[in-house]
Design an enzyme around this catalytic site. Structure first.
Site, mmCIF file in Angstrom:
data_model
loop_
_atom_site.group_PDB
_atom_site.id
_atom_site.type_symbol
_atom_site.label_atom_id
_atom_site.label_comp_id
_atom_site.label_asym_id
_atom_site.label_seq_id
_atom_site.Cartn_x
_atom_site.Cartn_y
_atom_site.Cartn_z
ATOM 1 N N ASP A 1 10.670 4.697 14.288
ATOM 2 C CA ASP A 1 11.929 5.304 13.856
ATOM 3 C C ASP A 1 12.735 5.687 15.102
ATOM 4 O O ASP A 1 12.267 5.517 16.229
ATOM 5 C CB ASP A 1 11.682 6.496 12.925
ATOM 6 N N ASP B 1 7.554 3.147 4.048
ATOM 7 C CA ASP B 1 6.607 3.942 4.833
ATOM 8 C C ASP B 1 6.614 5.337 4.240
ATOM 9 O O ASP B 1 7.627 5.771 3.713
ATOM 10 C CB ASP B 1 7.031 4.059 6.302
ATOM 11 N N CYS C 1 -11.512 0.682 -7.052
ATOM 12 C CA CYS C 1 -11.183 0.546 -5.627
ATOM 13 C C CYS C 1 -12.384 0.002 -4.849
ATOM 14 O O CYS C 1 -13.533 0.312 -5.151
ATOM 15 C CB CYS C 1 -10.774 1.908 -5.080
ATOM 16 N N CYS D 1 -12.655 0.360 -1.406
ATOM 17 C CA CYS D 1 -12.694 0.951 -0.064
ATOM 18 C C CYS D 1 -14.075 1.554 0.224
ATOM 19 O O CYS D 1 -14.885 1.736 -0.685
ATOM 20 C CB CYS D 1 -11.601 2.017 0.095
ATOM 21 N N CYS E 1 -15.080 4.587 -1.871
ATOM 22 C CA CYS E 1 -15.389 4.325 -3.283
ATOM 23 C C CYS E 1 -16.655 3.491 -3.464
ATOM 24 O O CYS E 1 -17.391 3.677 -4.430
ATOM 25 C CB CYS E 1 -14.203 3.636 -3.954
ATOM 26 N N HIS F 1 -9.285 5.889 1.591
ATOM 27 C CA HIS F 1 -9.086 5.492 0.189
ATOM 28 C C HIS F 1 -7.595 5.424 -0.169
ATOM 29 O O HIS F 1 -7.137 4.456 -0.780
ATOM 30 C CB HIS F 1 -9.803 6.456 -0.766
HETATM 31 ZN ZN LIG Z 1 -11.248 3.862 -2.644
#
Ligand SMILES: [Zn+2]
Length: 384
Positions: free
Chosen positions: A93, A267, A305, A307, A310, A336
């Protein structure tokens, strides 16, 4: 690559678009969500962890990096990519928004803004030329024009004079920008929620010419309905063939609504900040992981999920880590949350390519439970 950063529009489904951003540090499929790496780090995440979420592009903050460790120092150390071990594209930015929201005493004039650091009170100055120079030292693939984010609410007169100042600064930013292959400069449309001012701003920017166009001055307290209403007329004013970036947005519902209206890039600090305050974004909506009901729950934060948090850990463990203030809690939850935002934009992109965006957006939203607490304003606390 030869020539400036470019964009290929691959598919359109209603107003929604799928494309690819071509940069010096690789290609980025859009719609894209960029995790925020405020001070040269996506908080609580290693660069490898960020990559593992599917994130392809991150954001760095000029204001923070100019104060600490300093733009020239980052340049001497090989640029931000090297410093933070992030070899994908980086957008920075301009520093303008954070000067106005974070710094102590500040004085704006027609040429720029003089301000005091929120860290040690030292005096600094940002002008369009200095902001562009800093972003050059940082080695940003996408440099943003220095502008004034018009506060909300603003009268039409206030919004007009603020926007016209930003348009003069946009021309100076373009002049100061040093073109390099795969790098680009984005203009920022202002004009608050006024259609005629947004049109005047879009005309001024397209006349100067940029590699991409941001919609600025939204997500500053106007609310989702007013933001969508403003996007309805603002986005079509921007060139079709260039990427469009909605700065500082947002919640999953904000992102879906903005993609539907033709925005390509986003973003926001929501996934990272929420990761540190115990909130999980999931396919069922937002969950407060501090809640006592998770104490004996052996299931994953989000069974849908993939990730690390998870696949390998339970809600009970995450809740324990957060309550015990163990560092790993915010780390896993940030991981996550970023994965959730990446999965969300990837699903939207796949749906656009297959011409079923509306159905996909409805299917995603239908699973959200309405018990989630309201989201705090998305642009607050951009430092944290
Ligand atoms: Zn997750």
């Amino acid at each position: 690559m030869n020539g400036p950063l470019s964009f290929t529009l691959q598919a359109r489904d209603g107003g929604a678009r799928a494309g690819t951003l071509h940069t010096a540090h690789g290609d980025v499929p859009t719609p894209v969500f960029m995790p925020v790496g405020t001070a040269g780090t996506v908080k609580a995440m290693t660069a490898d962890a960020v990559r593992s979420t599917g994130a392809r592009m991150v954001l760095g903050n000029t204001y923070h990096l100019m104060l600490r460790p300093g733009a020239e120092r980052v340049g001497r150390l090989g640029g931000l990519h090297k410093l933070m071990d992030w070899h994908g594209p980086i957008l920075t930015d301009s520093g303008g928004f954070q000067v106005m929201s974070l710094s102590g005493l500040r004085k704006m004039d027609a040429d720029g803004v003089t301000f005091q650091s929120h860290i040690d009170g030292s005096k600094h100055r940002l002008t369009p030329e200095r902001s562009i120079e800093i972003q050059h030292h940082l080695d940003a693939d996408v440099t943003m024009c220095f502008d004034e984010c018009t506060p909300f609410p603003a009268t039409e007169e206030q919004a007009a004079s603020s926007m016209r100042l930003s348009m003069r600064w946009a021309a100076r930013s373009r002049e100061a920008f040093r073109p390099r292959d795969g790098y680009g400069l984005f203009g920022i449309q202002q004009g608050s929620t006024f259609e005629s001012l947004r049109a005047e701003s879009a005309r001024a920017l397209t006349e100067i010419g940029f590699e991409g166009y941001a919609i600025g001055g939204l997500a500053v307290g106007e609310g989702q309905q007013e933001m969508f209403r403003t996007l309805d007329f603002s986005v079509p004013m921007l060139p079709q063939e260039k990427p469009r970036y909605l700065m500082g947005v947002g919640t999953p519902a904000d992102i879906i609504g903005a993609v539907a209206r033709g925005v390509d890039m986003f973003d926001c600090v929501i996934p990272t900040r929420s990761g540190r305050t115990g909130r999980a974004y999931t396919s069922r909506g937002v969950m407060n992981m501090r809640n006592a009901r998770h104490a004996d729950d052996a299931s994953a934060i989000d069974p849908e999920c993939d990730c690390l948090a998870c696949v390998r850990h339970s809600r009970a463990y995450i809740q324990h880590l957060i309550r015990a203030e163990e560092m790993l809690g915010p780390m896993l939850l940030t991981w996550h949350n970023i994965r959730y935002f990446q999965t969300l934009t990837a699903r939207l992109r796949a749906a656009i390519l297959e011409n079923r965006f509306d159905a996909e957006a409805a299917a995603i939203a239908a699973k959200w439970e309405t018990t989630a607490p309201p989201e705090p304003p998305s642009k607050e606390e951009t430092t944290s």
